[in-house]
Scaffold this motif. Structure first.
Motif, mmCIF file in Angstrom:
data_model
loop_
_atom_site.group_PDB
_atom_site.id
_atom_site.type_symbol
_atom_site.label_atom_id
_atom_site.label_comp_id
_atom_site.label_asym_id
_atom_site.label_seq_id
_atom_site.Cartn_x
_atom_site.Cartn_y
_atom_site.Cartn_z
ATOM 1 N N LYS A 12 0.843 -1.194 0.000
ATOM 2 C CA LYS A 12 0.000 0.000 0.000
ATOM 3 C C LYS A 12 0.874 1.238 0.000
ATOM 4 C CE LYS A 12 -3.224 2.495 2.943
ATOM 5 N NZ LYS A 12 -3.938 2.484 4.212
ATOM 6 N N ALA A 81 -14.577 2.368 2.441
ATOM 7 C CA ALA A 81 -14.023 1.037 2.699
ATOM 8 C C ALA A 81 -14.593 0.461 3.989
ATOM 9 C CB ALA A 81 -12.496 1.115 2.772
ATOM 10 N N ASP A 127 -15.880 -9.584 2.684
ATOM 11 C CA ASP A 127 -14.416 -9.474 2.610
ATOM 12 C C ASP A 127 -13.974 -8.936 1.259
ATOM 13 O OD1 ASP A 127 -14.191 -10.425 5.159
ATOM 14 O OD2 ASP A 127 -13.791 -12.510 4.577
ATOM 15 N N GLN A 128 -14.578 -9.424 0.202
ATOM 16 C CA GLN A 128 -14.205 -8.971 -1.134
ATOM 17 C C GLN A 128 -14.631 -7.522 -1.373
ATOM 18 O OE1 GLN A 128 -12.213 -10.365 -3.257
ATOM 19 N NE2 GLN A 128 -11.958 -12.060 -1.824
ATOM 20 N N LYS A 131 -12.014 -5.390 0.288
ATOM 21 C CA LYS A 131 -10.772 -5.376 -0.483
ATOM 22 C C LYS A 131 -10.901 -4.481 -1.717
ATOM 23 C CE LYS A 131 -9.152 -9.968 0.911
ATOM 24 N NZ LYS A 131 -8.857 -11.349 0.455
ATOM 25 N N SER A 132 -12.061 -4.544 -2.371
ATOM 26 C CA SER A 132 -12.278 -3.717 -3.552
ATOM 27 C C SER A 132 -12.283 -2.231 -3.187
ATOM 28 C CB SER A 132 -13.599 -4.095 -4.226
ATOM 29 O OG SER A 132 -13.844 -3.295 -5.357
ATOM 30 N N GLN A 134 -10.921 -0.848 -0.533
ATOM 31 C CA GLN A 134 -9.607 -0.452 -0.051
ATOM 32 C C GLN A 134 -8.628 -0.265 -1.197
ATOM 33 O OE1 GLN A 134 -8.820 0.269 3.334
ATOM 34 N NE2 GLN A 134 -7.202 1.231 2.137
ATOM 35 N N SER A 135 -8.733 -1.109 -2.231
ATOM 36 C CA SER A 135 -7.838 -0.956 -3.379
ATOM 37 C C SER A 135 -8.086 0.370 -4.092
ATOM 38 C CB SER A 135 -8.030 -2.128 -4.355
ATOM 39 O OG SER A 135 -9.332 -2.111 -4.922
ATOM 40 N N ASN A 138 -6.382 2.952 -2.164
ATOM 41 C CA ASN A 138 -4.940 2.922 -2.435
ATOM 42 C C ASN A 138 -4.594 3.732 -3.679
ATOM 43 O OD1 ASN A 138 -4.718 1.262 -0.242
ATOM 44 N ND2 ASN A 138 -4.439 -0.614 -1.411
ATOM 45 N N ARG A 276 -4.553 -3.863 -10.336
ATOM 46 C CA ARG A 276 -4.876 -4.659 -9.156
ATOM 47 C C ARG A 276 -6.269 -4.327 -8.629
ATOM 48 N NH1 ARG A 276 0.751 -3.826 -8.356
ATOM 49 N NH2 ARG A 276 0.424 -1.939 -7.120
ATOM 50 N N THR A 280 -9.446 -7.045 -8.015
ATOM 51 C CA THR A 280 -10.354 -7.205 -6.873
ATOM 52 C C THR A 280 -11.809 -7.108 -7.312
ATOM 53 O OG1 THR A 280 -10.303 -4.827 -6.342
ATOM 54 C CG2 THR A 280 -8.628 -6.226 -5.322
#
Length: 451
Positions: A12, A81, A127-128, A131-132, A134-135, A138, A276, A280
């Protein structure tokens, strides 16, 4: 001047990783701009009469107008997120049967009422989603870091411009004072009848031109200071000048070493991070299409007998797991596009690096030739020409022409060094390498000053 930028790749891209040693200036009184770019930002020092490059970058990173909105955008992305971790709420249902009808079902005497709660198993899906989200956060942090680095580089360019005008002003004022001395000497020679009056008039014109050059540079310096002050949002100039001296040392860095840093450029990393992000989203699309069990349980009351009973149910949606195949196909194409964009950006930056490197090589060659060969010989020639003029062997026009050539050469040397430093700034922005020993903008020293 040196800019040093170690870029993150797979981790990150937080500010501390991404800008850990940005603009590390070893020759700047031990003060690194690492502190300026670490989060949270440190409070910048109160502007002094003469600002250093470190101070100007700190001020810009704190107050540059384009950076103001990023803290809110990052805060919004982080909140989204966190929101993604919240799943569907359980549902409470109340059902009334066999009531308010006819015959035996008139009223509520034979009614059946059921109070139940239902929920969906969605742990993997949540969870997915996190992650999506949060990406995407980022990516925004990389955009913020790229913008912060651009601001730092722009400030460095503005600082160098002010520094160059300060050095030009020193040369112009020294030349002006020299012209005053020459006019006095010629006045004495004219009064003694050893030189024609035309020499005096030419010397007066020469002095007037030097005064105009000083005035012109002073105006340019004021404008350059205004541009520099605008980097931290000031509408007025709150400093007298900048502290430093343009110098160039022997170049030791090779092109191959520079080219290896292109892959770590944040613009390349931006596309790879976007790739990335899409990965996700593909995983999320596959997770969303899965059939998820829904459970419900509750209590039923029988009014006729005043009894209670437990209820339990389970349901599973029907449908194939390929319902999102077109969306996944579109995301896969988008993912490939980002990979291609990263490669195209890498080629573009590599070409840009090559052009900058060739210009830098030429600047170093010019700097060496002007400093060690041309300017020393011109200055010796000027001294000899002045002696020859005093003996009546040279005309004032020849002496004046050589004075102009010395002045123009000193100005050319400043331009060459300024261009070299600007190219170094851009090369370090592209590669992230700290060109230690390649050049320096020294504070508190005046080695290499052009008088």
């Amino acid at each position: 001047m040196r800019l040093f930028i170690p870029f993150s790749t797979t981790k990150k891209p937080t500010t501390n990783r991404f800008f850990g040693c940005l603009l590390k200036l070893a020759s700047f009184s031990g003060t690194a701009i690492y502190f300026a770019l670490s989060a949270p930002l440190m409070a910048a020092e109160t502007p002094r009469d003469e600002l250093t490059l470190t101070q100007t970058v700190e001020l810009s990173l704190q107050s540059h107008p384009t950076l103001a909105s990023y803290q809110y955008r990052v805060k919004s992305a982080n909140a989204q997120a966190q929101q993604a971790a919240i799943g569907e709420k359980p549902e409470i249902n109340l059902t009334l049967e066999d009531a308010l009808g006819t015959g035996e079902h008139t009223g509520l005497d034979n009614a059946q009422s059921t109070l139940s709660i239902s929920w969906v198993l969605q742990g993997g899906l949540l969870d997915q989603r996190v992650k999506s989200a949060q990406s995407k956060a980022n990516v925004l942090e990389i955009e913020r870091d790229i913008q912060r680095y651009d601001v730092a580089a722009q400030t460095a360019h503005a600082f160098l411009t002010v520094l160059a005008y300060q050095e030009r002003l020193v040369v112009a004022k020294n030349t002006q004072q020299h012209a005053v001395q020459i006019l006095r000497e010629i006045q004495k020679r004219v009064d003694a009848g050893r030189s024609p009056s035309a020499d005096k008039f030419q010397a007066e014109v020469n002095l007037e031109r030097r005064e105009l050059e000083v005035e012109d540079i002073q105006h340019e310096l004021k404008s350059a200071k205004k541009v520099l002050a605008s980097q931290w949002g000031n509408s007025s100039v709150d400093f007298v000048g900048v502290n430093g001296a343009l110098t160039l040392k022997e170049q030791v860095i090779s092109y191959d070493a520079l080219e290896n840093g292109i892959s770590k450029n944040p613009q390349v990393q931006y596309f790879l991070t976007q790739q990335r992000v899409v990965e996700t989203e593909i995983t999320l699309a596959r997770e969303e299409v899965k059939n998820r069990w829904r459970f419900n349980t509750g209590v039923r009351r029988y009014e006729a007998t005043e009894d209670y009973g437990l209820t339990f149910g389970v349901s599973l949606p029907l449908g194939k797991s390929t319902r999102n195949k077109h969306q996944i196909s579109a995301l896969s194409a988008e993912q490939a596009r980002y990979v291609a964009d990263a490669r195209a950006k890498e080629i573009q930056l590599s070409t840009q690096l090559y052009v900058l490197y060739e210009e830098l090589q030429h600047s170093y060659h010019l700097n060496y030739a002007l400093t060690h060969k041309i300017l020393p010989r011109l200055e010796r020639a000027l001294v000899e020409t002045q002696k020859a003029y005093s003996l009546g062997k040279y005309s004032y026009r020849e002496w004046y022409a050589l004075q102009n050539e010395v002045f123009d050469t000193k100005m050319e040397l400043i331009d060459v060094r300024l261009k070299a430093h600007n190219n170094l700034t851009e090369i370090e922005r592209l590669t992230g390498l700290n060109l230690m020993g390649t050049s320096s903008v020294k504070e508190f020293e005046n080695n290499g000053d052009i008088q």
